[in-house]
Design a protein around this motif. Structure first.
Motif, PDB file in Angstrom:
ATOM      1  N   ASP A  31      35.278 -25.440 -22.019  1.00  0.00           N
ATOM      2  CA  ASP A  31      36.617 -25.254 -22.594  1.00  0.00           C
ATOM      3  C   ASP A  31      37.084 -23.799 -22.479  1.00  0.00           C
ATOM      4  O   ASP A  31      37.984 -23.383 -23.210  1.00  0.00           O
ATOM      5  CB  ASP A  31      36.618 -25.706 -24.059  1.00  0.00           C
ATOM      6  N   SER A  32      36.497 -23.064 -21.565  1.00  0.00           N
ATOM      7  CA  SER A  32      36.918 -21.677 -21.339  1.00  0.00           C
ATOM      8  C   SER A  32      38.375 -21.665 -20.864  1.00  0.00           C
ATOM      9  O   SER A  32      38.881 -22.682 -20.357  1.00  0.00           O
ATOM     10  CB  SER A  32      36.039 -21.024 -20.269  1.00  0.00           C
ATOM     11  N   PRO A  33      39.041 -20.525 -20.995  1.00  0.00           N
ATOM     12  CA  PRO A  33      40.427 -20.466 -20.506  1.00  0.00           C
ATOM     13  C   PRO A  33      40.564 -20.897 -19.046  1.00  0.00           C
ATOM     14  O   PRO A  33      41.474 -21.661 -18.701  1.00  0.00           O
ATOM     15  CB  PRO A  33      40.795 -18.986 -20.694  1.00  0.00           C
ATOM     16  N   ALA A  34      39.652 -20.449 -18.192  1.00  0.00           N
ATOM     17  CA  ALA A  34      39.761 -20.801 -16.768  1.00  0.00           C
ATOM     18  C   ALA A  34      39.594 -22.301 -16.560  1.00  0.00           C
ATOM     19  O   ALA A  34      40.309 -22.916 -15.753  1.00  0.00           O
ATOM     20  CB  ALA A  34      38.713 -20.033 -15.967  1.00  0.00           C
ATOM     21  N   ALA A  35      38.655 -22.893 -17.314  1.00  0.00           N
ATOM     22  CA  ALA A  35      38.411 -24.326 -17.151  1.00  0.00           C
ATOM     23  C   ALA A  35      39.591 -25.146 -17.662  1.00  0.00           C
ATOM     24  O   ALA A  35      39.994 -26.143 -17.045  1.00  0.00           O
ATOM     25  CB  ALA A  35      37.130 -24.724 -17.870  1.00  0.00           C
ATOM     26  N   ILE A  36      40.159 -24.718 -18.789  1.00  0.00           N
ATOM     27  CA  ILE A  36      41.301 -25.468 -19.339  1.00  0.00           C
ATOM     28  C   ILE A  36      42.522 -25.301 -18.439  1.00  0.00           C
ATOM     29  O   ILE A  36      43.271 -26.262 -18.212  1.00  0.00           O
ATOM     30  CB  ILE A  36      41.602 -25.007 -20.782  1.00  0.00           C
ATOM     31  N   GLN A  37      42.699 -24.133 -17.887  1.00  0.00           N
ATOM     32  CA  GLN A  37      43.820 -23.951 -16.951  1.00  0.00           C
ATOM     33  C   GLN A  37      43.654 -24.866 -15.742  1.00  0.00           C
ATOM     34  O   GLN A  37      44.599 -25.499 -15.280  1.00  0.00           O
ATOM     35  CB  GLN A  37      43.902 -22.492 -16.506  1.00  0.00           C
ATOM     36  N   ARG A  38      42.430 -24.959 -15.245  1.00  0.00           N
ATOM     37  CA  ARG A  38      42.160 -25.850 -14.103  1.00  0.00           C
ATOM     38  C   ARG A  38      42.408 -27.305 -14.491  1.00  0.00           C
ATOM     39  O   ARG A  38      43.009 -28.070 -13.738  1.00  0.00           O
ATOM     40  CB  ARG A  38      40.704 -25.648 -13.653  1.00  0.00           C
ATOM     41  N   TYR A  39      41.964 -27.676 -15.702  1.00  0.00           N
ATOM     42  CA  TYR A  39      42.162 -29.058 -16.158  1.00  0.00           C
ATOM     43  C   TYR A  39      43.650 -29.405 -16.234  1.00  0.00           C
ATOM     44  O   TYR A  39      44.092 -30.456 -15.762  1.00  0.00           O
ATOM     45  CB  TYR A  39      41.496 -29.241 -17.534  1.00  0.00           C
ATOM     46  N   LEU A  40      44.429 -28.495 -16.820  1.00  0.00           N
ATOM     47  CA  LEU A  40      45.871 -28.768 -16.971  1.00  0.00           C
ATOM     48  C   LEU A  40      46.566 -28.808 -15.605  1.00  0.00           C
ATOM     49  O   LEU A  40      47.499 -29.595 -15.403  1.00  0.00           O
ATOM     50  CB  LEU A  40      46.516 -27.714 -17.873  1.00  0.00           C
ATOM     51  N   THR A  41      46.102 -28.001 -14.682  1.00  0.00           N
ATOM     52  CA  THR A  41      46.686 -28.005 -13.335  1.00  0.00           C
ATOM     53  C   THR A  41      46.354 -29.291 -12.597  1.00  0.00           C
ATOM     54  O   THR A  41      47.191 -29.854 -11.885  1.00  0.00           O
ATOM     55  CB  THR A  41      46.164 -26.791 -12.537  1.00  0.00           C
ATOM     56  N   ARG A  42      45.132 -29.785 -12.796  1.00  0.00           N
ATOM     57  CA  ARG A  42      44.714 -31.015 -12.110  1.00  0.00           C
ATOM     58  C   ARG A  42      45.320 -32.259 -12.743  1.00  0.00           C
ATOM     59  O   ARG A  42      45.386 -33.311 -12.107  1.00  0.00           O
ATOM     60  CB  ARG A  42      43.190 -31.141 -12.166  1.00  0.00           C
ATOM     61  N   ASN A  43      45.733 -32.147 -14.012  1.00  0.00           N
ATOM     62  CA  ASN A  43      46.241 -33.309 -14.745  1.00  0.00           C
ATOM     63  C   ASN A  43      47.581 -32.984 -15.400  1.00  0.00           C
ATOM     64  O   ASN A  43      47.722 -33.057 -16.621  1.00  0.00           O
ATOM     65  CB  ASN A  43      45.229 -33.733 -15.830  1.00  0.00           C
TER      66      ASN A  43
END
Ligand code: COA
Length: 144
Positions: A31-43
């Motif tokens: 749930d790091s900022p980079a991971a959440i940014q990637r998640y929101l971009t992918r979805n």
């Protein structure tokens, strides 16, 4: 008035604070900022927040793999629970998934989270007793 709107990465700090204060929600390195940014971009457009005035009081993450949907990190601030906010967040995420042709979704719930289990069952979700979830940690970090 409580409003539901799509989550943006700008919501990160408030969403993480809400998640950290919610029993039953595990916050991991994933749930790091980079991971959440990637998640929101992918979805895009499948995660939502609830706001009352300017306070963020609810969140849900939604995504899919092209086949099945998955919801995660549903949380409603304690002083706003039992007012239909969780239901509205789930409905918005499922509507977004349905618009992309995803008609079946999953959620992981800790087995001892009785309140959440009652919530999901109230919304018509079926607890699976025919499946065991297996996880593999491909790192040396137990909190990955
Ligand atoms: C689980 C949670 C998100 C529910 O949010 P909420 O906004 O309070 O839920 P709602 O008000 O939309 O409730 C929807 C229905 O579920 C029922 N419900 C909600 N919480 C319940 C509980 N603890 N026990 C029994 N029923 C419950 C409500 O009564 C309502 O039923 P109704 O529509 O027939 O009146 C909230 O309790 C929460 O954030 N808990 C802590 C974090 C957590 O466990 N998250 C889930 C991780 S999977």
């Amino acid at each position: 008035m409580i409003a539901i709107r799509p989550m943006t990465f700008d919501d990160y700090d408030a969403v993480l604070a809400l998640m950290r204060g919610a029993p039953g929600v595990a916050v991991r390195a994933a749930d790091s900022p980079a991971a959440i940014q990637r998640y929101l971009t992918r979805n895009p457009g499948l995660s939502f927040v609830a706001e009352s005035d300017d306070r963020l009081i609810g969140c849900i993450f939604g995504g899919h793999d092209g086949r099945r949907g998955s919801l995660l990190h549903l949380a409603v601030a304690a002083d706003f629970q039992r007012q239909g906010v969780g239901r509205r967040l789930v409905e918005r995420a499922l509507a977004g998934l349905a618009a992309e042709g995803i008609l079946k979704s999953h959620i992981d719930v800790f087995a001892d989270n009785r309140g959440a289990i009652a919530f999901w069952q109230r919304l018509g979700w079926v607890k699976r007793d025919d499946i065991c979830r297996f996880s593999f940690n491909n790192s040396s970090d137990p909190n990955v």
